[in-house]
Design a protein around this motif. Sequence first.
Motif, PDB file in Angstrom:
ATOM      1  N   GLY A 241       0.804  -1.126  -0.279  1.00  0.00           N
ATOM      2  CA  GLY A 241      -0.306  -0.282  -0.083  1.00  0.00           C
ATOM      3  C   GLY A 241       0.929   0.725   0.227  1.00  0.00           C
TER       4      GLY A 241
ATOM      5  N   VAL B  99      -5.357   9.974   0.172  1.00  0.00           N
ATOM      6  CA  VAL B  99      -5.233   8.714   0.504  1.00  0.00           C
ATOM      7  C   VAL B  99      -6.269   7.999  -0.178  1.00  0.00           C
ATOM      8  CG1 VAL B  99      -3.996   9.047   3.447  1.00  0.00           C
ATOM      9  CG2 VAL B  99      -6.496   9.023   2.982  1.00  0.00           C
TER      10      VAL B  99
ATOM     11  N   ASN C  94      -5.344   6.644  -3.465  1.00  0.00           N
ATOM     12  CA  ASN C  94      -3.422   5.613  -3.946  1.00  0.00           C
ATOM     13  C   ASN C  94      -4.167   4.306  -4.821  1.00  0.00           C
ATOM     14  OD1 ASN C  94      -1.532   4.329  -3.164  1.00  0.00           O
ATOM     15  ND2 ASN C  94      -1.324   4.430  -0.649  1.00  0.00           N
TER      16      ASN C  94
ATOM     17  N   ASN D  89       1.028   0.622   6.018  1.00  0.00           N
ATOM     18  CA  ASN D  89       0.341   1.586   5.080  1.00  0.00           C
ATOM     19  C   ASN D  89      -1.670   1.401   5.393  1.00  0.00           C
ATOM     20  OD1 ASN D  89       1.646   3.672   4.308  1.00  0.00           O
ATOM     21  ND2 ASN D  89       2.820   1.424   2.577  1.00  0.00           N
TER      22      ASN D  89
ATOM     23  N   ASP E 263      20.488 -11.767  12.825  1.00  0.00           N
ATOM     24  CA  ASP E 263      18.878 -11.143  13.027  1.00  0.00           C
ATOM     25  C   ASP E 263      17.832 -10.274  13.596  1.00  0.00           C
ATOM     26  OD1 ASP E 263      16.223 -12.048  11.318  1.00  0.00           O
ATOM     27  OD2 ASP E 263      15.434 -12.573  13.434  1.00  0.00           O
TER      28      ASP E 263
ATOM     29  N   ARG F 139      15.688  -7.051  13.856  1.00  0.00           N
ATOM     30  CA  ARG F 139      15.414  -6.515  14.429  1.00  0.00           C
ATOM     31  C   ARG F 139      15.005  -5.309  15.739  1.00  0.00           C
ATOM     32  NH1 ARG F 139      11.352 -11.093  13.483  1.00  0.00           N
ATOM     33  NH2 ARG F 139      12.762 -12.549  12.458  1.00  0.00           N
TER      34      ARG F 139
ATOM     35  N   PHE G 196      15.290  -2.006  13.261  1.00  0.00           N
ATOM     36  CA  PHE G 196      14.021  -1.681  12.825  1.00  0.00           C
ATOM     37  C   PHE G 196      13.090  -1.872  13.734  1.00  0.00           C
ATOM     38  CE2 PHE G 196       9.953  -3.388  11.731  1.00  0.00           C
ATOM     39  CZ  PHE G 196       9.027  -2.643  10.241  1.00  0.00           C
TER      40      PHE G 196
ATOM     41  N   GLU H   2      11.312   2.478  14.796  1.00  0.00           N
ATOM     42  CA  GLU H   2       9.635   2.035  14.701  1.00  0.00           C
ATOM     43  C   GLU H   2       9.296   3.776  16.005  1.00  0.00           C
ATOM     44  OE1 GLU H   2       6.885   0.373  12.028  1.00  0.00           O
ATOM     45  OE2 GLU H   2       6.934  -0.644  13.452  1.00  0.00           O
TER      46      GLU H   2
ATOM     47  N   ARG I 148      18.408   0.319  10.455  1.00  0.00           N
ATOM     48  CA  ARG I 148      17.057  -0.055   9.006  1.00  0.00           C
ATOM     49  C   ARG I 148      16.482   1.940   9.679  1.00  0.00           C
ATOM     50  NH1 ARG I 148      14.938  -4.894   8.993  1.00  0.00           N
ATOM     51  NH2 ARG I 148      13.550  -4.127   7.891  1.00  0.00           N
TER      52      ARG I 148
ATOM     53  N   THR J 271       5.210  10.036   6.100  1.00  0.00           N
ATOM     54  CA  THR J 271       4.806  11.335   6.093  1.00  0.00           C
ATOM     55  C   THR J 271       3.365  11.891   6.970  1.00  0.00           C
ATOM     56  OG1 THR J 271       5.212  11.275   3.726  1.00  0.00           O
ATOM     57  CG2 THR J 271       4.563  13.144   4.293  1.00  0.00           C
TER      58      THR J 271
ATOM     59  N   GLY K 169      -1.970   7.615   4.941  1.00  0.00           N
ATOM     60  CA  GLY K 169      -1.837   6.318   5.193  1.00  0.00           C
ATOM     61  C   GLY K 169      -1.328   6.024   3.461  1.00  0.00           C
ATOM     62  N   GLY K 170      -0.913   4.757   3.332  1.00  0.00           N
ATOM     63  CA  GLY K 170       0.248   5.011   2.358  1.00  0.00           C
ATOM     64  C   GLY K 170       1.868   5.473   2.668  1.00  0.00           C
ATOM     65  N   SER K 171       2.208   6.836   2.946  1.00  0.00           N
ATOM     66  CA  SER K 171       3.248   7.163   3.755  1.00  0.00           C
ATOM     67  C   SER K 171       4.472   5.824   4.060  1.00  0.00           C
ATOM     68  CB  SER K 171       3.106   8.393   4.018  1.00  0.00           C
ATOM     69  OG  SER K 171       2.785   8.215   4.840  1.00  0.00           O
ATOM     70  N   TRP K 172       4.229   4.804   4.686  1.00  0.00           N
ATOM     71  CA  TRP K 172       5.117   3.963   5.369  1.00  0.00           C
ATOM     72  C   TRP K 172       6.260   3.641   4.363  1.00  0.00           C
ATOM     73  CZ3 TRP K 172       7.322  -0.453   6.007  1.00  0.00           C
ATOM     74  CH2 TRP K 172       8.046  -0.849   7.434  1.00  0.00           C
ATOM     75  N   ARG K 173       7.439   3.277   4.246  1.00  0.00           N
ATOM     76  CA  ARG K 173       8.523   2.447   3.444  1.00  0.00           C
ATOM     77  C   ARG K 173       9.584   2.434   4.359  1.00  0.00           C
ATOM     78  NH1 ARG K 173      10.123   7.848   0.543  1.00  0.00           N
ATOM     79  NH2 ARG K 173      12.433   8.071   0.950  1.00  0.00           N
ATOM     80  N   ASP K 174      10.059   1.203   3.740  1.00  0.00           N
ATOM     81  CA  ASP K 174      11.365   0.776   4.768  1.00  0.00           C
ATOM     82  C   ASP K 174      12.404   0.434   3.378  1.00  0.00           C
ATOM     83  OD1 ASP K 174      10.018  -1.578   3.767  1.00  0.00           O
ATOM     84  OD2 ASP K 174      11.055  -2.716   5.404  1.00  0.00           O
ATOM     85  N   PHE K 175      12.520   1.508   2.477  1.00  0.00           N
ATOM     86  CA  PHE K 175      13.564   1.501   1.959  1.00  0.00           C
ATOM     87  C   PHE K 175      13.762   2.269   1.423  1.00  0.00           C
ATOM     88  CE2 PHE K 175       9.445   0.531  -0.384  1.00  0.00           C
ATOM     89  CZ  PHE K 175       9.097   0.611  -1.209  1.00  0.00           C
ATOM     90  N   LYS K 176      14.588   2.428   0.634  1.00  0.00           N
ATOM     91  CA  LYS K 176      15.645   3.909  -0.466  1.00  0.00           C
ATOM     92  C   LYS K 176      15.232   4.194  -1.605  1.00  0.00           C
ATOM     93  CE  LYS K 176      18.894   4.490   2.923  1.00  0.00           C
ATOM     94  NZ  LYS K 176      20.575   5.315   3.491  1.00  0.00           N
TER      95      LYS K 176
END
Lengths: 275, 423
Positions: free
Chosen positions: A67, A77, A80, A268, B50, B54, B57, B61, B157, B162, B416-423
């Motif tokens: 998402g 949103v 999306n 998300n 591992d 974690r 990570f 968070e 990590r 946003t 919603g939809g703005s979370w990411r953990d990669f560049k």
Amino acid sequence: MVQRKEAGFTVVELMIGLLIGLLVLGGIFSVYISTLKSSGSTLKSSKLNQEMATIMTIMADDIRRAGYSGAGPEVSVLDNPFSKAGETALEVHSLSGTYSNAGVQGSGSCIVYAYDLNKDGALSIANPAEVFGFRWDGPGSAIKMRTGVSAAANINDCNADSANWFEMTDNNFITISGLTFALTNSSCVNITEPNRMVEGTGATPDTALAAGATENFNERDCYNFPNFSPDTGEMTVEIREVIITLKGALADDPDVTLTMTQSVEVRNNLIRITP
Amino acid sequence: MNKMSHTNLPGYQRGAASLLIALVVLTTITMISIYTSRTVVMEQNIASNDYRGRMAFEAAEAGQDMAISYIANGRNPDDDVHPVGATNAGRDWLAAEVDADGNDISDPNEWLFGTTNTLTLPNGSSATVTLFNRSTDEIISTEITSVGRSDDNAATRTITQTVTLITPLPNIPENPLLTRSTVNITGNADIFNPEGHSTIWSGGPADLSAATVNTNIANPAGANYPDCLGDAANPCSMVGSSSNSIAGLDIVEQDSSLANLTKDEFFLNFFGKLPTEYRNSMVTMDLDMATTSSATASTTIQLATNPEIIWIEGDLDLSAGSVIGCAIDPGNGLCTGSNIQPVIMVVNGDLTYSGRAQFYGMLYIAGQVKGNGTPTTQGSIVVAGDPSDLKGNFNITYNSDILRQTGESGKPASGGGSWRDFK
């Protein structure tokens, strides 16, 4: 006559000697065998453990991103492109003959979702493919990973595009005996509640709350409140939790088995307006 | 022959076979053990990697959640409250040391963008949080990047999310007085717009004939014109425009684009949400006049120390002497500086005033305005009811700064939809 000193052993001496030798050797061999056995099982379980932990980590880390859209705050949103209910939003499908949607709190062996890999805010189904998925087709199958779809209509379809599903486990190495994605703990909040109305069941319209009456707080729960689904125009937020259960055994030693469970909260949330 | 020769005899060496076999077997066992232990050590490394991954990570968070909660709480930078484990000498976590605008909450304009904020967690892991400004003209938004590190700094990590402030007043009115239909002004009214050339905008006729009305607009001959337009901090000098005998261009009446709107659509224009939805999601002070007396309500809403979004359900008879949107009662003067805590007040009914009253912010009246007195307003008044009757000695001064400050009492929502953990 030269008296020759007898150099031999008596039968008793010989037997005692042999017995001691045998005991020592037996002890050593039993140590050898047990070392070999324990070392073998350590190696086997470690092999299985590493392989399955890797698969689990790949799946969990990827599902968590479902998402994501790089469109930025200017895009609502609700628009999306990576979290459109019934299209790109995360879904779990269960297999009986063919795959079908298991529902918002269902469980199954196939999961499909999308996220914005190149952060451009637009969904792309190939180069790069921004639609993903994992599935396991039952005993004898390997776990498969989806690397794209041929048409946008196939995004939430576990049956289509079999050429784009690639095996990510090796049947000659490990035998997968179970893979479940369960949305059992997912929840839904109707954010227009409390609205000072008593929710009508089915097609019955809502009625105004009597003066002084307390509103039923459970009306917020758009998954579980009995006979209640959000009305048209109401906004809901769905918090998806995927419980992944993975069972496997070594192909060359089916006695070495392992069951792993990991719970992933999809960060998300799915936000939508009830049509 | 002695006893020594005895032992040199080959017959006595037969135990060597056992010894040899034992040696070979023991060597094999040792080699197997070494091989196994190497595998075990490797597995242990994998497991601890591992675990550290974690940990990193989770630290990331934690840092991010802490940042979101800090932003959500709008903590006063002057209070110098730091999250446990935050290490920022000389300034606040995420925000400037000083509450620059004096409204007692940490606003977007006090957030520090691009500087790192460290948080050390009890298990030895740490998070470095950085805010990036993603605001546009319409949206106040910040991207929070949190880099988590394990206790031994080996694992890192990065997660990004946003957060957007849902502003309670997406469309700031540009007139001191805006009515959906007819407006009748009786009495002495003074309407000022030091930031533009428009004072009254109405969907119906604007009848000023029964009043001693004076409207004042920005003077094009003023020293700092036109830089002063829309700038509340350096307002323009003003010049008289309309009165009861002269209708100037500053009064726009009979505008069908306003008159054709339903009350809900009219509300939606300014607040971006339907009234019921707005009441449920944005309001910080909700008073139901069916269960509250006007006197109690008047006391509750005045002299607020924080910017509030007030919803009055029903008719309100505002008590004489009410000061709304200011922390103190400035008497016959005006509220200034950090005492101004502008409010958004929606009266879903009629507003009746009497005597002296002061109001700072955005006043929206779904019904009619009635009464007689000397109310002073800094900000803007919007009336949806028909007709709007303004009696008494009205004084309305448009102030875009005060209206904009009401926007800061918005609620942050992680997009919603703005979370990411990669560049």
